[in-house]
Scaffold this motif. Structure first.
Motif, PDB file in Angstrom:
ATOM      1  N   TYR A 156       0.833  -1.215   0.000  1.00 23.66           N
ATOM      2  CA  TYR A 156       0.000   0.000   0.000  1.00 23.66           C
ATOM      3  C   TYR A 156       0.861   1.255   0.000  1.00 23.66           C
ATOM      4  O   TYR A 156       0.633   2.183  -0.773  1.00 23.66           O
ATOM      5  CB  TYR A 156      -0.920  -0.004   1.216  1.00 23.66           C
ATOM      6  CG  TYR A 156      -1.658   1.298   1.422  1.00 23.66           C
ATOM      7  CD1 TYR A 156      -2.849   1.532   0.759  1.00 23.66           C
ATOM      8  CD2 TYR A 156      -1.156   2.280   2.258  1.00 23.66           C
ATOM      9  CE1 TYR A 156      -3.535   2.729   0.934  1.00 23.66           C
ATOM     10  CE2 TYR A 156      -1.821   3.481   2.440  1.00 23.66           C
ATOM     11  CZ  TYR A 156      -3.012   3.697   1.781  1.00 23.66           C
ATOM     12  OH  TYR A 156      -3.674   4.883   1.949  1.00 23.66           O
ATOM     13  N   LEU A 159      -7.128   6.022  -2.863  1.00 23.30           N
ATOM     14  CA  LEU A 159      -8.570   6.245  -2.819  1.00 23.30           C
ATOM     15  C   LEU A 159      -9.364   4.954  -2.977  1.00 23.30           C
ATOM     16  O   LEU A 159     -10.521   4.878  -2.556  1.00 23.30           O
ATOM     17  CB  LEU A 159      -8.974   7.254  -3.891  1.00 23.30           C
ATOM     18  CG  LEU A 159      -8.348   8.650  -3.739  1.00 23.30           C
ATOM     19  CD1 LEU A 159      -8.768   9.548  -4.894  1.00 23.30           C
ATOM     20  CD2 LEU A 159      -8.728   9.280  -2.402  1.00 23.30           C
ATOM     21  N   SER A 160      -8.746   3.936  -3.556  1.00 19.96           N
ATOM     22  CA  SER A 160      -9.439   2.660  -3.714  1.00 19.96           C
ATOM     23  C   SER A 160      -9.101   1.664  -2.614  1.00 19.96           C
ATOM     24  O   SER A 160      -9.649   0.562  -2.575  1.00 19.96           O
ATOM     25  CB  SER A 160      -9.111   2.039  -5.082  1.00 19.96           C
ATOM     26  OG  SER A 160      -7.719   1.758  -5.172  1.00 19.96           O
ATOM     27  N   SER A 193       1.312   3.716  -3.289  1.00 15.93           N
ATOM     28  CA  SER A 193       0.770   5.063  -3.151  1.00 15.93           C
ATOM     29  C   SER A 193       1.775   6.141  -3.478  1.00 15.93           C
ATOM     30  O   SER A 193       1.436   7.314  -3.510  1.00 15.93           O
ATOM     31  CB  SER A 193       0.267   5.272  -1.716  1.00 15.93           C
ATOM     32  OG  SER A 193       1.365   5.327  -0.811  1.00 15.93           O
ATOM     33  N   CYS A 253      -4.926   6.814  -7.163  1.00 19.67           N
ATOM     34  CA  CYS A 253      -6.037   5.857  -7.168  1.00 19.67           C
ATOM     35  C   CYS A 253      -5.824   4.737  -6.159  1.00 19.67           C
ATOM     36  O   CYS A 253      -6.770   4.199  -5.590  1.00 19.67           O
ATOM     37  CB  CYS A 253      -6.219   5.267  -8.564  1.00 19.67           C
ATOM     38  SG  CYS A 253      -6.813   6.464  -9.777  1.00 19.67           S
ATOM     39  N   SER A 254      -4.565   4.347  -5.943  1.00 18.80           N
ATOM     40  CA  SER A 254      -4.312   3.260  -5.008  1.00 18.80           C
ATOM     41  C   SER A 254      -4.696   3.648  -3.590  1.00 18.80           C
ATOM     42  O   SER A 254      -5.095   2.797  -2.795  1.00 18.80           O
ATOM     43  CB  SER A 254      -2.840   2.850  -5.056  1.00 18.80           C
ATOM     44  OG  SER A 254      -2.010   3.862  -4.522  1.00 18.80           O
ATOM     45  N   ARG A 278      -8.952  -0.063   1.155  1.00 16.75           N
ATOM     46  CA  ARG A 278      -9.999  -0.322   2.132  1.00 16.75           C
ATOM     47  C   ARG A 278      -9.367  -0.631   3.492  1.00 16.75           C
ATOM     48  O   ARG A 278      -9.413  -1.760   3.974  1.00 16.75           O
ATOM     49  CB  ARG A 278     -10.913  -1.460   1.669  1.00 16.75           C
ATOM     50  CG  ARG A 278     -11.609  -1.190   0.345  1.00 16.75           C
ATOM     51  CD  ARG A 278     -12.606  -2.286  -0.020  1.00 16.75           C
ATOM     52  NE  ARG A 278     -13.836  -2.170   0.755  1.00 16.75           N
ATOM     53  CZ  ARG A 278     -14.247  -3.035   1.670  1.00 16.75           C
ATOM     54  NH1 ARG A 278     -13.498  -4.093   1.967  1.00 16.75           N
ATOM     55  NH2 ARG A 278     -15.379  -2.871   2.308  1.00 16.75           N
ATOM     56  N   THR A 295     -20.266   5.924  -0.129  1.00 15.27           N
ATOM     57  CA  THR A 295     -20.914   5.892  -1.436  1.00 15.27           C
ATOM     58  C   THR A 295     -21.731   7.169  -1.656  1.00 15.27           C
ATOM     59  O   THR A 295     -22.515   7.592  -0.799  1.00 15.27           O
ATOM     60  CB  THR A 295     -21.845   4.671  -1.540  1.00 15.27           C
ATOM     61  OG1 THR A 295     -21.066   3.480  -1.364  1.00 15.27           O
ATOM     62  CG2 THR A 295     -22.541   4.628  -2.892  1.00 15.27           C
ATOM     63  N   GLU A 352     -14.307   1.767   3.089  1.00 16.83           N
ATOM     64  CA  GLU A 352     -14.006   2.610   1.935  1.00 16.83           C
ATOM     65  C   GLU A 352     -13.474   3.965   2.406  1.00 16.83           C
ATOM     66  O   GLU A 352     -13.808   4.437   3.496  1.00 16.83           O
ATOM     67  CB  GLU A 352     -15.265   2.824   1.075  1.00 16.83           C
ATOM     68  CG  GLU A 352     -15.940   1.558   0.615  1.00 16.83           C
ATOM     69  CD  GLU A 352     -15.141   0.812  -0.443  1.00 16.83           C
ATOM     70  OE1 GLU A 352     -14.206   1.404  -1.015  1.00 16.83           O
ATOM     71  OE2 GLU A 352     -15.457  -0.375  -0.691  1.00 16.83           O
TER      72      GLU A 352
END
Length: 604
Positions: free
Chosen positions: A476, A488-489, A480, A485-486, A491, A500, A496
């Protein structure tokens, strides 16, 4: 002789006439909740009482009691005599903080009640005074297992474990009296406008304001720069004073600049006098700083310049006093130790810190993220309690230039189902917009760690750095380095980053909890020690710290960090310092690591 915390408790609004009531009080547990029925508030002499040293909670060694078992009801009793100079004035009784519900009695009369464990309250007790020996009695209710209370790290079980610590019940900040004229100033606020060089001053005048006027004397490093007089025509008064006077050097960050930064914590001293003709009704000594915080292009800006925040997570617990620092010097030393390691600020975690800490942060130059204790669960009562405390937090701390951000929610504590429960998501939105409506000068993080809604900073927690032999756990961090994107995606904790329906809108991304390297020294080793990852020697600890900090600093995505954590707390040994503030390694080596790498310009 016990430590009494004798320093002036409210450094942002100093008056001459005051009396510290800290010291030895009578104290009793009321486990059967019979005190009200038996009239303890009217006559405490019938009670079989212990002695307690205020302002230390009964769970602490410094209190003189040191009992960590459940006692949900307790009583305090003391007496005082007013100094002659205060006897003709209105007497205001102040409590810095009492956890959690407090009923206050003066000479057998209920002077007032307050709910909320972390914020100050006060009562005008003048009508109840005899001007002889006065009786002050406080009844406290602190339900040990009530999870709707904003309790932060205070555990709802008797024995502390992992990241949960011993509870604090009752009086834990200074109790004091203040003498005022009937007509006096209240609700004083300073709002800096760095772009225009202005300071806005707001206040209210209690009592008869007709024909009264105020004098403002503002000095900077001993030089008087403002002397103004204005008459009062309404209860609420606002005036705007230009300080920079169209001289650009005054607004520069360095050199002769007049702005506040961690490197140059410039402060303006101000004296405010309320007068009726030649009669002085009220005189206040205070200070403020010219400081601006905003975000732009994926970065945090301090006074219109990109500013990389090197924060350390600070729980604000002490071995002998729990939430209460043993002395004013101890609060100052925590900041000095953090600065000595190369940090420029702290996130005060799950605690509303003593105003004296914020005073030293203002004076020494140290950014603070202000946070509040969370309730573990979500309910209507928990929402109301947390919201009410935030209103009082901002009222108390608005004027401190060191505070850069507010953190109303941490890691979905109190909103455990926020990922799919719209009501809980709306709670974070409500807190975000409520705080922004009260304070336009600071950033607000809706849910520090993950599952953010509307937020000014994308604040991410991730402890999955493993060790040098576990590259898969380090993926991670490595991914990063160049890939937004790594992050923000990801978990973390199976959550998340955004709820949503909410997306990243180029808010600055900061890694606001990580590290947590548990280094157990021989001196601190004990059964039940806990940490995120472990190191067995000083060399191993420093190597691991250097490894993860290098990844953070090389990132073109991250615009700051908050390392976990400043000190050990009870069984949690993730600290750079032990619980009693002894360095676990050479602090100069930590500073060298913190300053080793060039800070990149963050890509938008």
């Amino acid at each position: 002789m016990p430590i009494l915390r004798e320093e002036y408790p409210r450094p942002q609004l100093v008056r001459a006439d005051w009396l510290n009531l800290n010291g030895e009080w009578d104290f009793a547990f009321d486990d059967d909740n019979i005190g009200l029925q038996q009239g303890w508030f009217a006559d405490f002499s019938k009670v079989s009482a212990k002695k307690i040293t205020v302002p230390f909670a009964f769970q602490t060694p410094l209190s003189g009691i040191n009992d960590t078992t459940f006692h949900d009801y307790c009583w305090y009793s003391t007496s005082f005599e007013l100094p002659e100079k205060m006897k003709e004035k209105q007497i205001i009784l102040h409590f810095g903080a009492v956890d959690y519900l407090a009923d206050v009695y003066i000479n057998g009369h209920l002077a007032g009640s307050h709910e909320g464990g972390h914020t100050p309250f006060s009562f005008n007790i003048t009508p109840y005074l005899t001007h002889k020996t006065e009786s002050l009695i406080v009844r406290v209710c602190d339900p040990s297992t009530d999870e709707t209370i904003p309790r932060g790290k205070q555990f709802w079980q008797e024995e502390s474990a992992a990241i949960w610590y011993t509870r604090t019940t009752g009086i834990w900040q200074t109790v004091w009296l203040e003498g005022l004229e009937k007509t006096h100033i209240t609700n004083l606020r300073f709002t800096p406008d760095v772009d225009n060089g202005d300071i806005a001053i707001e206040f209210e005048t209690n009592g008869d304001f007709t024909g009264k006027y105020v004098n403002f004397d503002i000095t900077f490093k001993g030089e008087k720069i403002v002397a103004e007089t204005m008459f009062i025509f309404n209860k609420y008064t606002k005036t705007v004073i230009n300080l920079f006077n169209q001289k650009i050097f005054r607004s520069l960050m360095h050199g002769d600049g007049w702005t506040w930064t961690p490197h140059n914590p410039n402060l303006f001293d101000i004296r405010i006098q309320l007068k009726d003709g030649l009669e002085l009704l009220d005189e206040i000594e205070s200070y403020f700083g010219m400081r601006k915080i905003h975000t732009q292009n994926g970065m945090v800006y301090l006074n219109n310049r990109p500013f990389y925040q090197k924060l350390v997570l600070d729980q604000g617990y002490w071995q002998q006093g729990l939430l209460t620092a043993p002395s004013d010097e101890a609060l100052k030393q925590d900041i000095l130790l953090a600065k000595e390691m190369g940090f420029n600020g702290a996130r005060k975690h799950q605690k509303v810190e003593d105003p004296r800490y914020l005073y030293w942060a203002d004076k020494l130059g140290f950014l603070v993220w202000g946070e509040c204790a969370a309730a573990p669960i979500f309910s209507d009562k928990a929402v109301a309690r947390l919201t009410r405390e935030w209103l009082e937090i901002i009222a108390r701390d608005y004027n401190h230039p060191c505070i850069a951000a507010w953190v109303p929610i941490n890691e979905s504590w109190g909103v455990p189902n926020i990922g799919y429960d719209e009501q809980q998501a709306n709670h974070t939105l409500g807190l975000y917009y409520t705080i922004k409506s009260l304070d336009k000068t600071r950033l607000v993080i809706s849910n520090d760690g993950w599952e953010m809604t509307k937020t000014d900073i994308c604040a991410v927690h991730n402890y999955n750095h493993g060790n040098a032999a576990e590259p898969e756990k380090y993926a991670y961090y490595k991914a990063s380095l160049y890939d937004k994107c790594s992050i923000l995606s990801a978990r973390p904790a199976a959550r998340e980053i955004f709820v949503t329906g909410f997306l990243h809108k180029n808010e600055p991304i900061l890694l606001t909890e990580f590290g947590g390297i548990a280094y157990k020294t021989e001196e601190t080793a004990k059964k039940g020690d806990w940490g995120y990852t472990s190191a067995t020697t000083e060399e191993e600890f420093l190597a691991d710290y250097s490894r993860i900090m290098q990844a953070v600093y090389e990132s073109k995505i991250l615009h700051g960090f908050c390392y976990t954590q400043l000190t050990d707390v009870e069984q949690e040994i993730n600290g750079l310092l032990t619980y009693d503030r002894k360095p676990k390694c050479d602090l100069a080596k930590i500073k060298a690591i913190n300053e080793m790498w060039h800070i990149p310009v963050v890509e938008g």
